[in-house]
Write a protein that holds these residues in place. Structure first.
Motif, short mmCIF file in Angstrom:
data_model
loop_
_atom_site.label_atom_id
_atom_site.label_comp_id
_atom_site.label_asym_id
_atom_site.label_seq_id
_atom_site.Cartn_x
_atom_site.Cartn_y
_atom_site.Cartn_z
N LEU A 7 18.90 -13.87 -14.98
CA LEU A 7 17.48 -14.11 -14.76
C LEU A 7 16.82 -14.70 -16.01
O LEU A 7 15.98 -15.61 -15.90
CB LEU A 7 16.78 -12.82 -14.33
N SER A 32 13.71 -16.25 -6.31
CA SER A 32 14.79 -15.29 -6.20
C SER A 32 16.13 -15.99 -6.43
O SER A 32 16.21 -17.21 -6.48
CB SER A 32 14.80 -14.63 -4.81
N GLU A 34 20.09 -15.47 -4.76
CA GLU A 34 20.93 -14.78 -3.79
C GLU A 34 22.23 -15.55 -3.64
O GLU A 34 22.21 -16.74 -3.38
CB GLU A 34 20.22 -14.69 -2.44
#
Length: 78
Positions: A7, A32, A34
């Protein structure tokens, strides 16, 4: 790579590309990640720009992959 480090690297990459987007009246934000796919959202002038998909692939995706090579692709969410 740990999730926290991933991140941080994504945010570093967006920080590198953001000044170019701001110059054109736009911006980008991280949404996000994923399955090694990063979701981002364009803001301002970038939302209606005719070249935002080229910017997404050649600018944003390439820069994120430089910092986080395990990322498969970057997609825009509306």
């Amino acid at each position: 790579m740990a999730e926290k480090e991933l991140l941080e690297n994504i945010e570093k990459a967006l920080g590198e590309i953001r000044p170019y987007l701001l110059t054109d009246g736009g911006d980008i934000s991280f949404v996000s990640v994923e399955d090694d796919i990063v979701n981002v959202k364009f803001h301002g002038a970038c939302t209606g720009c005719t070249v935002n998909q080229m910017t997404l692939k050649n600018g944003v995706e390439a820069t994120i992959k430089k910092y986080a090579p395990q990322i498969k692709k970057v997609v825009e969410v509306k």
